[in-house]
Design an enzyme around this catalytic site. Structure first.
Site, short mmCIF file in Angstrom:
data_model
loop_
_atom_site.label_atom_id
_atom_site.label_comp_id
_atom_site.label_asym_id
_atom_site.label_seq_id
_atom_site.Cartn_x
_atom_site.Cartn_y
_atom_site.Cartn_z
CD GLN A 96 -0.88 -0.82 3.44
OE1 GLN A 96 -1.09 0.31 4.33
NE2 GLN A 96 -1.72 -1.41 3.77
CG HIS A 98 -0.70 5.54 3.74
ND1 HIS A 98 -1.22 4.54 3.87
CD2 HIS A 98 0.49 4.94 5.20
CE1 HIS A 98 -1.39 3.93 4.48
NE2 HIS A 98 0.12 4.06 4.92
CD GLU A 115 2.41 4.31 7.64
OE1 GLU A 115 1.59 4.26 8.59
OE2 GLU A 115 3.20 3.73 7.05
CG HIS A 173 3.86 1.52 3.97
ND1 HIS A 173 3.32 2.21 2.92
CD2 HIS A 173 3.50 1.05 4.17
CE1 HIS A 173 2.64 2.94 3.49
NE2 HIS A 173 2.24 1.78 4.70
NE ARG A 193 -7.00 -3.19 1.51
CZ ARG A 193 -8.19 -2.79 1.45
NH1 ARG A 193 -8.94 -2.85 0.78
NH2 ARG A 193 -9.22 -2.70 2.92
#
Length: 318
Positions: A96, A98, A115, A173, A193
């Site tokens: 996936q 972001h 993150e 990642h 995804r």
């Protein structure tokens, strides 16, 4: 305002395991406990105060009534800025990506997601996906997805307990099976995804992919997953700086005897216990700490002491 325990909502995604129940004492009616959202005001899963004068209230409600408890550093954000999770990957997570803030706000009405992962534990031979082995074009990326050859292109990284990974928006990642993680991220639930191993969701259908949006936001240059970790020994604790960015600062503190900490009016502190046990003592406030305890220390609470033999991750807003 005094520190208080918070209770985390539990997510039962199909790749989850049982370690959050067995090791951290998390409670859920579900068979799988994939994630516990240890610090969250996100509408997809909100924490609830589990002790103190606000017991039973949503954290977001508390902070609406007492915004000063977030600290002045949070004023630059339109909403509560961070989300802290425990993640138990019994099986591989989807590959996936972001988006950044600008893209997420334009197309998803949410924040982007920067993150970091701290590896609490990992089974032998565990690995994760971090970017690509070598540079590929967007067209080659699309073709790899369509021809089911993407896993031949990604960079697979062996992991061990204590490793730290910082994942910027646009980084392809995936957490691999057998990894237990503490994740600190922007408060966002936007995930695109691109590969899911042909699995079926709870409805018996393949889980949705988001190929077009992923193609727009993914960085297809190879990236270095390794980051230096800075640490120092203090009397009673070993301190490591795990991550610092515009959204959060994260420290790990391995407390051997006791350590004195504190919050001023700049930021709250969130304390997540990932090992051992102890006690947090503030003025007229004593909170027992065990594996999985999650404590919100309001901005301006002043000094407090953590005693015992425990391992904690502390998140604040810079």
């Amino acid at each position: 305002m005094k520190p208080f325990l918070i209770e985390a909502p539990i997510k039962d995604y199909i790749w989850g395991g049982t370690k959050l129940r067995e090791l951290f004492g998390k409670k859920s009616d579900g068979e799988r406990l994939a994630e516990s959202w240890e610090l969250s005001c996100h509408p997809d899963g909100e924490c609830i105060a589990a002790s103190g004068e606000f017991k039973g209230m949503k954290l977001s409600e508390i902070l609406r009534k007492h915004p000063e408890a977030m600290g002045k550093n949070c004023k630059k954000f339109s909403s509560f800025p961070v989300l802290v999770k425990l993640i138990d990957a019994k099986n591989d997570l989807s590959v996936q990506v972001h988006p950044c803030d600008e893209y997420a706000r334009k197309y998803e009405n949410d924040n982007g997601k920067t993150e970091m992962w701290y590896i609490i534990d990992a089974e032998p031979d565990a690995e994760l996906v971090y970017g690509f082995k070598e540079r590929i074009t967007k067209e080659e990326f699309r073709r790899a997805i369509e021809e089911n050859t993407l896993m031949d292109k990604v960079n697979k990284v062996p992991v061990k307990k204590g490793d730290v990974f910082f994942i910027e928006p646009g980084t392809l990642h995936a957490i691999g099976k057998g990894i237990l993680i503490a994740e600190i991220q922007q408060s966002s639930n936007v995930t695109y995804r691109v590969y899911d191993y042909g699995r079926l969701g709870a409805d018996g259908k393949p889980r949705q992919l988001h190929v077009e949006k992923a193609l727009e936001v993914t960085n297809t240059e190879p990236l270095d997953p390794h980051r230096p970790i800075y640490g120092m020994e203090l009397d009673g604790a070993v301190v490591q700086l795990l991550a610092e960015c515009e959204y959060f600062n994260v420290n790990r503190e391995r407390i051997i005897k006791e350590v004195q900490l504190g919050t001023d009016d700049s930021s709250f502190a969130h304390i997540l216990v990932i090992g051992g046990s102890g006690e947090l003592c503030a003025d007229g406030c004593n909170i027992p700490l065990t594996m999985g305890s999650s404590v919100f220390v309001p901005a301006g609470a002043g000094s407090y002491v953590i005693k015992g033999n425990c391992d904690v991750i502390i998140t604040a807003i810079p």
